[in-house]
Scaffold this motif. Structure first.
Motif, PDB file in Angstrom:
ATOM      1  N   GLN A   1      18.506  -3.273  37.295  1.00 54.69           N
ATOM      2  CA  GLN A   1      18.450  -4.491  38.106  1.00 54.69           C
ATOM      3  C   GLN A   1      17.117  -5.193  37.881  1.00 54.69           C
ATOM      4  O   GLN A   1      16.092  -4.537  37.731  1.00 54.69           O
ATOM      5  N   VAL A   2      17.163  -6.510  37.859  1.00 56.72           N
ATOM      6  CA  VAL A   2      15.960  -7.306  37.656  1.00 56.72           C
ATOM      7  C   VAL A   2      15.631  -8.049  38.953  1.00 56.72           C
ATOM      8  O   VAL A   2      16.517  -8.560  39.628  1.00 56.72           O
ATOM      9  N   HIS A   3      14.366  -8.086  39.281  1.00 54.63           N
ATOM     10  CA  HIS A   3      13.886  -8.841  40.427  1.00 54.63           C
ATOM     11  C   HIS A   3      12.862  -9.850  39.954  1.00 54.63           C
ATOM     12  O   HIS A   3      12.101  -9.582  39.016  1.00 54.63           O
ATOM     13  N   VAL A   4      12.837 -11.020  40.598  1.00 52.84           N
ATOM     14  CA  VAL A   4      11.842 -12.035  40.255  1.00 52.84           C
ATOM     15  C   VAL A   4      11.160 -12.513  41.527  1.00 52.84           C
ATOM     16  O   VAL A   4      11.787 -12.606  42.591  1.00 52.84           O
ATOM     17  N   VAL A   5       9.882 -12.819  41.407  1.00 55.17           N
ATOM     18  CA  VAL A   5       9.092 -13.305  42.529  1.00 55.17           C
ATOM     19  C   VAL A   5       8.304 -14.526  42.074  1.00 55.17           C
ATOM     20  O   VAL A   5       7.603 -14.472  41.056  1.00 55.17           O
ATOM     21  N   GLU A   6       8.427 -15.600  42.846  1.00 60.10           N
ATOM     22  CA  GLU A   6       7.700 -16.828  42.516  1.00 60.10           C
ATOM     23  C   GLU A   6       6.388 -16.894  43.288  1.00 60.10           C
ATOM     24  O   GLU A   6       6.252 -16.298  44.359  1.00 60.10           O
ATOM     25  N   SER A   7       5.471 -17.690  42.749  1.00 61.11           N
ATOM     26  CA  SER A   7       4.249 -18.036  43.464  1.00 61.11           C
ATOM     27  C   SER A   7       3.828 -19.420  43.022  1.00 61.11           C
ATOM     28  O   SER A   7       4.247 -19.903  41.968  1.00 61.11           O
ATOM     29  N   GLY A   8       2.976 -20.030  43.827  1.00 65.76           N
ATOM     30  CA  GLY A   8       2.540 -21.386  43.530  1.00 65.76           C
ATOM     31  C   GLY A   8       3.286 -22.382  44.384  1.00 65.76           C
ATOM     32  O   GLY A   8       3.850 -22.030  45.412  1.00 65.76           O
ATOM     33  N   GLY A   9       3.313 -23.614  43.948  1.00 67.06           N
ATOM     34  CA  GLY A   9       3.931 -24.676  44.727  1.00 67.06           C
ATOM     35  C   GLY A   9       2.937 -25.273  45.695  1.00 67.06           C
ATOM     36  O   GLY A   9       1.746 -25.028  45.625  1.00 67.06           O
ATOM     37  N   GLY A  10       3.444 -26.100  46.602  1.00 68.97           N
ATOM     38  CA  GLY A  10       2.591 -26.753  47.580  1.00 68.97           C
ATOM     39  C   GLY A  10       2.863 -28.240  47.635  1.00 68.97           C
ATOM     40  O   GLY A  10       3.940 -28.699  47.248  1.00 68.97           O
ATOM     41  N   SER A  11       1.860 -28.969  48.114  1.00 67.23           N
ATOM     42  CA  SER A  11       2.007 -30.416  48.277  1.00 67.23           C
ATOM     43  C   SER A  11       0.991 -31.144  47.425  1.00 67.23           C
ATOM     44  O   SER A  11      -0.161 -30.694  47.300  1.00 67.23           O
ATOM     45  N   VAL A  12       1.394 -32.268  46.881  1.00 67.17           N
ATOM     46  CA  VAL A  12       0.517 -33.046  46.013  1.00 67.17           C
ATOM     47  C   VAL A  12       0.964 -34.506  46.062  1.00 67.17           C
ATOM     48  O   VAL A  12       2.128 -34.799  46.385  1.00 67.17           O
ATOM     49  N   GLN A  13       0.058 -35.392  45.743  1.00 66.37           N
ATOM     50  CA  GLN A  13       0.423 -36.799  45.665  1.00 66.37           C
ATOM     51  C   GLN A  13       1.054 -37.102  44.307  1.00 66.37           C
ATOM     52  O   GLN A  13       0.829 -36.377  43.328  1.00 66.37           O
ATOM     53  N   ALA A  14       1.810 -38.171  44.271  1.00 65.47           N
ATOM     54  CA  ALA A  14       2.440 -38.581  43.023  1.00 65.47           C
ATOM     55  C   ALA A  14       1.391 -38.728  41.924  1.00 65.47           C
ATOM     56  O   ALA A  14       0.298 -39.256  42.163  1.00 65.47           O
ATOM     57  N   ALA A  24       8.797 -11.062  36.694  1.00 64.58           N
ATOM     58  CA  ALA A  24      10.004 -10.251  36.744  1.00 64.58           C
ATOM     59  C   ALA A  24       9.634  -8.776  36.778  1.00 64.58           C
ATOM     60  O   ALA A  24       8.624  -8.361  36.202  1.00 64.58           O
ATOM     61  N   SER A  25      10.467  -7.991  37.434  1.00 59.90           N
ATOM     62  CA  SER A  25      10.255  -6.546  37.489  1.00 59.90           C
ATOM     63  C   SER A  25      11.608  -5.856  37.420  1.00 59.90           C
ATOM     64  O   SER A  25      12.669  -6.489  37.509  1.00 59.90           O
ATOM     65  N   GLY A  26      11.571  -4.537  37.275  1.00 57.39           N
ATOM     66  CA  GLY A  26      12.805  -3.782  37.160  1.00 57.39           C
ATOM     67  C   GLY A  26      13.188  -3.605  35.705  1.00 57.39           C
ATOM     68  O   GLY A  26      12.349  -3.306  34.870  1.00 57.39           O
ATOM     69  N   ARG A  27      14.452  -3.834  35.387  1.00 56.24           N
ATOM     70  CA  ARG A  27      14.964  -3.645  34.029  1.00 56.24           C
ATOM     71  C   ARG A  27      14.618  -4.843  33.150  1.00 56.24           C
ATOM     72  O   ARG A  27      15.495  -5.515  32.591  1.00 56.24           O
ATOM     73  N   THR A  28      13.335  -5.086  32.995  1.00 56.15           N
ATOM     74  CA  THR A  28      12.899  -6.273  32.263  1.00 56.15           C
ATOM     75  C   THR A  28      13.234  -6.201  30.781  1.00 56.15           C
ATOM     76  O   THR A  28      13.314  -7.234  30.123  1.00 56.15           O
ATOM     77  N   THR A  71       5.672 -21.819  29.871  1.00 55.80           N
ATOM     78  CA  THR A  71       5.091 -20.826  28.975  1.00 55.80           C
ATOM     79  C   THR A  71       5.521 -19.443  29.434  1.00 55.80           C
ATOM     80  O   THR A  71       5.744 -19.196  30.620  1.00 55.80           O
ATOM     81  N   ALA A  72       5.623 -18.545  28.463  1.00 59.99           N
ATOM     82  CA  ALA A  72       6.109 -17.197  28.747  1.00 59.99           C
ATOM     83  C   ALA A  72       5.144 -16.149  28.233  1.00 59.99           C
ATOM     84  O   ALA A  72       4.517 -16.326  27.184  1.00 59.99           O
ATOM     85  N   ASP A  73       5.036 -15.080  28.985  1.00 58.89           N
ATOM     86  CA  ASP A  73       4.252 -13.917  28.574  1.00 58.89           C
ATOM     87  C   ASP A  73       5.221 -12.742  28.556  1.00 58.89           C
ATOM     88  O   ASP A  73       5.513 -12.153  29.598  1.00 58.89           O
ATOM     89  N   ASN A  74       5.707 -12.429  27.358  1.00 54.44           N
ATOM     90  CA  ASN A  74       6.729 -11.397  27.267  1.00 54.44           C
ATOM     91  C   ASN A  74       6.217 -10.035  27.725  1.00 54.44           C
ATOM     92  O   ASN A  74       6.941  -9.265  28.351  1.00 54.44           O
ATOM     93  N   ARG A  75       4.954  -9.754  27.402  1.00 55.49           N
ATOM     94  CA  ARG A  75       4.424  -8.432  27.757  1.00 55.49           C
ATOM     95  C   ARG A  75       4.339  -8.255  29.261  1.00 55.49           C
ATOM     96  O   ARG A  75       4.493  -7.150  29.775  1.00 55.49           O
ATOM     97  N   LYS A  76       4.073  -9.348  29.959  1.00 56.47           N
ATOM     98  CA  LYS A  76       3.971  -9.278  31.411  1.00 56.47           C
ATOM     99  C   LYS A  76       5.281  -9.649  32.098  1.00 56.47           C
ATOM    100  O   LYS A  76       5.363  -9.645  33.329  1.00 56.47           O
ATOM    101  N   SER A  77       6.295  -9.991  31.309  1.00 57.31           N
ATOM    102  CA  SER A  77       7.590 -10.415  31.858  1.00 57.31           C
ATOM    103  C   SER A  77       7.396 -11.513  32.892  1.00 57.31           C
ATOM    104  O   SER A  77       7.910 -11.441  34.019  1.00 57.31           O
ATOM    105  N   SER A  78       6.651 -12.510  32.516  1.00 57.54           N
ATOM    106  CA  SER A  78       6.347 -13.596  33.453  1.00 57.54           C
ATOM    107  C   SER A  78       6.431 -14.937  32.754  1.00 57.54           C
ATOM    108  O   SER A  78       6.330 -15.030  31.527  1.00 57.54           O
TER     109      SER A  78
END
Length: 119
Positions: A1-14, A24-28, A71-78
């Motif tokens: 099973q694979v799990h994913v967790v987001e971070s970041g976001g927020g509010s910004v002006q145009a 990602a974690s688990g069966r990456t 962008t992707a970091d395969n080693r970190k599964s992120s």
């Protein structure tokens, strides 16, 4: 099973920038692709950007091409979604998702993170 967790976001002006991260974690080792989707109030969830893990090919929705970079970091599964030149219509809850194996489609979803762009 694979799990994913987001971070970041927020509010910004145009015109501003934000950065979203997803780990990602688990069966990456079986992941076929990682991607970002978004859902604005009253609208259906839509694809934003994704990357195929094996060959690194990225795809983008037309609405974000030239403004968002994945962008992707395969080693970190992120993955990281750099969002520039943000517009009010980019306001949505952004979800990271994993296509956990070939043929499954996006079947592992994060909780979502809010992005709000004010005019």
């Amino acid at each position: 099973q694979v799990h994913v967790v987001e971070s970041g976001g927020g509010s910004v002006q145009a015109g501003g920038s934000l950065r979203l991260s997803c780990a990602a974690s688990g069966r990456t080792f079986s992941i076929y692709a990682l991607g970002w989707f978004r859902q604005a109030p009253g609208k259906e969830r839509e694809f934003v950007a994704g990357v195929t893990w094996g060959n690194g090919d990225s795809t983008y929705a037309d609405s974000v091409k030239g403004r968002f970079t994945l962008t992707a970091d395969n080693r970190k599964s992120s993955i990281v979604l750099q969002m520039n030149a943000l517009k009010p219509e980019d306001t949505a809850v952004y979800y990271c998702a994993a296509n956990s194996a070939v043929g499954r489609g996006y079947d592992a979803w994060g909780q979502g993170t809010q992005v709000t762009v004010s005019s």
